[in-house]
Design a protein around this motif. Structure first.
Motif, PDB file in Angstrom:
ATOM      1  N   ALA A   1       0.846  -1.191   0.000  1.00 53.20           N
ATOM      2  CA  ALA A   1       0.000   0.000   0.000  1.00 53.20           C
ATOM      3  C   ALA A   1       0.883   1.242   0.000  1.00 53.20           C
ATOM      4  O   ALA A   1       1.084   1.889   1.025  1.00 53.20           O
ATOM      5  N   LEU A   2       1.431   1.560  -1.159  1.00 55.16           N
ATOM      6  CA  LEU A   2       2.362   2.668  -1.317  1.00 55.16           C
ATOM      7  C   LEU A   2       2.105   3.321  -2.661  1.00 55.16           C
ATOM      8  O   LEU A   2       1.944   2.638  -3.664  1.00 55.16           O
ATOM      9  N   THR A   3       2.054   4.645  -2.685  1.00 53.47           N
ATOM     10  CA  THR A   3       1.877   5.384  -3.927  1.00 53.47           C
ATOM     11  C   THR A   3       3.209   6.014  -4.329  1.00 53.47           C
ATOM     12  O   THR A   3       4.130   6.117  -3.498  1.00 53.47           O
ATOM     13  N   PRO A   4       3.335   6.465  -5.576  1.00 49.95           N
ATOM     14  CA  PRO A   4       4.554   7.170  -5.963  1.00 49.95           C
ATOM     15  C   PRO A   4       4.855   8.369  -5.046  1.00 49.95           C
ATOM     16  O   PRO A   4       6.000   8.591  -4.663  1.00 49.95           O
ATOM     17  N   MET A   5       3.834   9.112  -4.655  1.00 52.24           N
ATOM     18  CA  MET A   5       4.049  10.261  -3.777  1.00 52.24           C
ATOM     19  C   MET A   5       4.497   9.813  -2.391  1.00 52.24           C
ATOM     20  O   MET A   5       5.349  10.461  -1.767  1.00 52.24           O
ATOM     21  N   ASP A   6       3.953   8.700  -1.890  1.00 54.05           N
ATOM     22  CA  ASP A   6       4.395   8.159  -0.596  1.00 54.05           C
ATOM     23  C   ASP A   6       5.884   7.830  -0.640  1.00 54.05           C
ATOM     24  O   ASP A   6       6.623   8.132   0.300  1.00 54.05           O
ATOM     25  N   ALA A   7       6.309   7.166  -1.714  1.00 54.99           N
ATOM     26  CA  ALA A   7       7.715   6.765  -1.847  1.00 54.99           C
ATOM     27  C   ALA A   7       8.615   7.995  -1.910  1.00 54.99           C
ATOM     28  O   ALA A   7       9.656   8.040  -1.250  1.00 54.99           O
TER      29      ALA A   7
ATOM     30  N   ASN B   1       3.600  14.669 -12.060  1.00 58.52           N
ATOM     31  CA  ASN B   1       2.791  14.669 -13.268  1.00 58.52           C
ATOM     32  C   ASN B   1       1.389  14.220 -12.852  1.00 58.52           C
ATOM     33  O   ASN B   1       1.142  13.032 -12.653  1.00 58.52           O
ATOM     34  N   ASP B   2       0.483  15.175 -12.692  1.00 57.15           N
ATOM     35  CA  ASP B   2      -0.871  14.848 -12.227  1.00 57.15           C
ATOM     36  C   ASP B   2      -1.624  13.967 -13.209  1.00 57.15           C
ATOM     37  O   ASP B   2      -2.480  13.183 -12.811  1.00 57.15           O
ATOM     38  N   ALA B   3      -1.298  14.069 -14.497  1.00 54.76           N
ATOM     39  CA  ALA B   3      -1.995  13.266 -15.507  1.00 54.76           C
ATOM     40  C   ALA B   3      -1.653  11.780 -15.378  1.00 54.76           C
ATOM     41  O   ALA B   3      -2.517  10.925 -15.572  1.00 54.76           O
ATOM     42  N   THR B   4      -0.395  11.467 -15.048  1.00 56.61           N
ATOM     43  CA  THR B   4       0.021  10.063 -14.964  1.00 56.61           C
ATOM     44  C   THR B   4       0.167   9.557 -13.538  1.00 56.61           C
ATOM     45  O   THR B   4       0.246   8.345 -13.315  1.00 56.61           O
ATOM     46  N   GLY B   5       0.264  10.471 -12.579  1.00 55.63           N
ATOM     47  CA  GLY B   5       0.507  10.077 -11.195  1.00 55.63           C
ATOM     48  C   GLY B   5       1.976   9.833 -10.900  1.00 55.63           C
ATOM     49  O   GLY B   5       2.354   9.495  -9.780  1.00 55.63           O
ATOM     50  N   GLU B   6       2.844   9.984 -11.905  1.00 59.06           N
ATOM     51  CA  GLU B   6       4.274   9.796 -11.696  1.00 59.06           C
ATOM     52  C   GLU B   6       4.861  10.965 -10.913  1.00 59.06           C
ATOM     53  O   GLU B   6       4.362  12.087 -10.978  1.00 59.06           O
ATOM     54  N   VAL B   7       5.934  10.666 -10.196  1.00 66.51           N
ATOM     55  CA  VAL B   7       6.651  11.672  -9.420  1.00 66.51           C
ATOM     56  C   VAL B   7       8.125  11.573  -9.775  1.00 66.51           C
ATOM     57  O   VAL B   7       8.663  10.472  -9.891  1.00 66.51           O
TER      58      VAL B   7
ATOM     59  N   TYR C   1       9.256   7.758 -10.006  1.00 67.66           N
ATOM     60  CA  TYR C   1       8.362   6.801  -9.357  1.00 67.66           C
ATOM     61  C   TYR C   1       7.078   6.650 -10.165  1.00 67.66           C
ATOM     62  O   TYR C   1       6.511   7.636 -10.635  1.00 67.66           O
ATOM     63  N   GLN C   2       6.604   5.405 -10.271  1.00 71.96           N
ATOM     64  CA  GLN C   2       5.368   5.110 -10.995  1.00 71.96           C
ATOM     65  C   GLN C   2       4.643   3.995 -10.248  1.00 71.96           C
ATOM     66  O   GLN C   2       5.274   3.087  -9.695  1.00 71.96           O
ATOM     67  N   ALA C   3       3.305   4.049 -10.253  1.00 74.72           N
ATOM     68  CA  ALA C   3       2.528   2.964  -9.645  1.00 74.72           C
ATOM     69  C   ALA C   3       2.732   1.687 -10.449  1.00 74.72           C
ATOM     70  O   ALA C   3       2.857   1.733 -11.676  1.00 74.72           O
ATOM     71  N   LEU C   4       2.818   0.557  -9.756  1.00 72.45           N
ATOM     72  CA  LEU C   4       2.874  -0.726 -10.450  1.00 72.45           C
ATOM     73  C   LEU C   4       1.582  -0.928 -11.225  1.00 72.45           C
ATOM     74  O   LEU C   4       0.534  -0.377 -10.857  1.00 72.45           O
ATOM     75  N   GLY C   5       1.640  -1.726 -12.259  1.00 77.58           N
ATOM     76  CA  GLY C   5       0.504  -1.933 -13.153  1.00 77.58           C
ATOM     77  C   GLY C   5      -0.788  -2.291 -12.457  1.00 77.58           C
ATOM     78  O   GLY C   5      -1.860  -1.823 -12.829  1.00 77.58           O
ATOM     79  N   ASP C   6      -0.715  -3.107 -11.396  1.00 77.83           N
ATOM     80  CA  ASP C   6      -1.939  -3.494 -10.697  1.00 77.83           C
ATOM     81  C   ASP C   6      -2.311  -2.514  -9.591  1.00 77.83           C
ATOM     82  O   ASP C   6      -3.280  -2.711  -8.866  1.00 77.83           O
ATOM     83  N   GLY C   7      -1.536  -1.445  -9.441  1.00 76.50           N
ATOM     84  CA  GLY C   7      -1.837  -0.435  -8.444  1.00 76.50           C
ATOM     85  C   GLY C   7      -1.452  -0.822  -7.030  1.00 76.50           C
ATOM     86  O   GLY C   7      -1.737  -0.104  -6.087  1.00 76.50           O
TER      87      GLY C   7
ATOM     88  N   SER D   1      11.188   5.088 -21.717  1.00 81.26           N
ATOM     89  CA  SER D   1      10.113   4.109 -21.591  1.00 81.26           C
ATOM     90  C   SER D   1      10.313   3.379 -20.278  1.00 81.26           C
ATOM     91  O   SER D   1      11.351   2.758 -20.055  1.00 81.26           O
ATOM     92  N   PHE D   2       9.322   3.464 -19.417  1.00 80.32           N
ATOM     93  CA  PHE D   2       9.427   2.876 -18.084  1.00 80.32           C
ATOM     94  C   PHE D   2       9.485   1.367 -18.221  1.00 80.32           C
ATOM     95  O   PHE D   2       8.627   0.770 -18.847  1.00 80.32           O
ATOM     96  N   PRO D   3      10.513   0.705 -17.646  1.00 80.52           N
ATOM     97  CA  PRO D   3      10.578  -0.752 -17.758  1.00 80.52           C
ATOM     98  C   PRO D   3       9.363  -1.413 -17.099  1.00 80.52           C
ATOM     99  O   PRO D   3       8.907  -0.955 -16.055  1.00 80.52           O
ATOM    100  N   ALA D   4       8.863  -2.473 -17.713  1.00 83.79           N
ATOM    101  CA  ALA D   4       7.767  -3.237 -17.115  1.00 83.79           C
ATOM    102  C   ALA D   4       8.394  -4.132 -16.058  1.00 83.79           C
ATOM    103  O   ALA D   4       9.122  -5.062 -16.384  1.00 83.79           O
ATOM    104  N   VAL D   5       8.159  -3.828 -14.797  1.00 81.47           N
ATOM    105  CA  VAL D   5       8.769  -4.595 -13.719  1.00 81.47           C
ATOM    106  C   VAL D   5       7.758  -5.467 -13.004  1.00 81.47           C
ATOM    107  O   VAL D   5       6.566  -5.149 -12.947  1.00 81.47           O
ATOM    108  N   SER D   6       8.237  -6.578 -12.488  1.00 79.60           N
ATOM    109  CA  SER D   6       7.418  -7.440 -11.640  1.00 79.60           C
ATOM    110  C   SER D   6       8.349  -8.207 -10.721  1.00 79.60           C
ATOM    111  O   SER D   6       9.458  -8.557 -11.121  1.00 79.60           O
ATOM    112  N   ILE D   7       7.913  -8.415  -9.511  1.00 74.63           N
ATOM    113  CA  ILE D   7       8.710  -9.173  -8.555  1.00 74.63           C
ATOM    114  C   ILE D   7       8.357 -10.641  -8.717  1.00 74.63           C
ATOM    115  O   ILE D   7       7.201 -11.040  -8.588  1.00 74.63           O
ATOM    116  N   ALA D   8       9.381 -11.436  -9.046  1.00 78.29           N
ATOM    117  CA  ALA D   8       9.165 -12.878  -9.250  1.00 78.29           C
ATOM    118  C   ALA D   8       8.777 -13.514  -7.922  1.00 78.29           C
ATOM    119  O   ALA D   8       9.317 -13.168  -6.891  1.00 78.29           O
ATOM    120  N   PRO D   9       7.825 -14.469  -7.974  1.00 78.73           N
ATOM    121  CA  PRO D   9       7.398 -15.113  -6.730  1.00 78.73           C
ATOM    122  C   PRO D   9       8.500 -15.965  -6.137  1.00 78.73           C
ATOM    123  O   PRO D   9       9.383 -16.430  -6.780  1.00 78.73           O
TER     124      PRO D   9
END
Length: 194
Positions: A80-86, A111-117, A140-146, A186-194
């Motif tokens: 539960a963390l947003t780009p602004m929180d980070a 960037n209010d349009a994208t939520g990026e900081v 900072y950018q929100a992960l794809g699933d928010g 281009s922001f890399p598509a990141v995911s944490i492997a299980p």
């Protein structure tokens, strides 16, 4: 001085005492190289300090993470963390340096349009031998699933009194160009492997 780069600022600094991974396995789905301002950065260091937090560092050929001059960072944290929180957490850790770091300076853009900081900041370690001056820009950018935050960042350093002076002299032009390039990367598509 290990880079103070951490997606969650002071809260994560305590867990960043891990040694570099021997295998340099890509844990975020971003094996590199990452091209930035005409230079390729290869994956050089990975760490997973907790189940929900991964950090990777990339440097150009010929540079080492311990003594880099140019570095790209890619990080992700789930929760539960947003780009602004980070960014706010990183600013809190910067504010804690105010009494001991005479070059400390930072600027925050949102960037209010994208939520990026985008947070860019200058820090130093004048007690180090050699002296280190470090400039960073964190996007900072929100992960794809928010459910968390991803970070892509550039870090640059000058070493020694002459290197630090030269670094500071060229910082204005370098900073402007690097921030522009980072904002358009281009922001890399990141995911944490299980």
């Amino acid at each position: 001085m290990r880079p103070i780069q951490t997606i969650t600022g002071a809260a994560a600094i305590a867990v960043m005492t891990l040694m570099p991974s021997a295998a340099q396995s890509d844990l975020l789905g971003v094996p590199g190289p990452i091209s930035f301002q005409g230079e390729d950065y290869a994956l050089a260091w990975t760490s997973q300090p907790s189940e929900n937090y991964v950090k990777q560092e990339y440097v150009p050929a010929g540079q080492q993470v311990e003594t880099y001059q140019d570095m790209i960072l890619v990080e992700a944290v789930i929760g539960a963390l947003t780009p602004m929180d980070a960014a706010a957490s990183q600013i809190q850790s910067l504010e804690a340096r105010k009494g001991v770091d005479p070059v400390l300076n930072y600027d925050l853009m949102r960037n209010d349009a994208t939520g990026e900081v985008l947070l860019d900041f200058l820090v130093s370690d004048l007690e180090a031998d050699p002296v280190i001056v470090e400039w960073n820009a964190y996007r900072y950018q929100a992960l794809g699933d928010g459910e968390g935050v991803a970070l892509v960042a550039i870090s640059r350093r000058g070493y020694g009194e002459d290197g630090a002076t030269s670094f500071m002299t060229g910082l204005g032009a370098m900073r402007s160009e690097a921030i522009n390039a980072l904002a358009n990367l281009s922001f890399p598509a990141v995911s944490i492997a299980p």
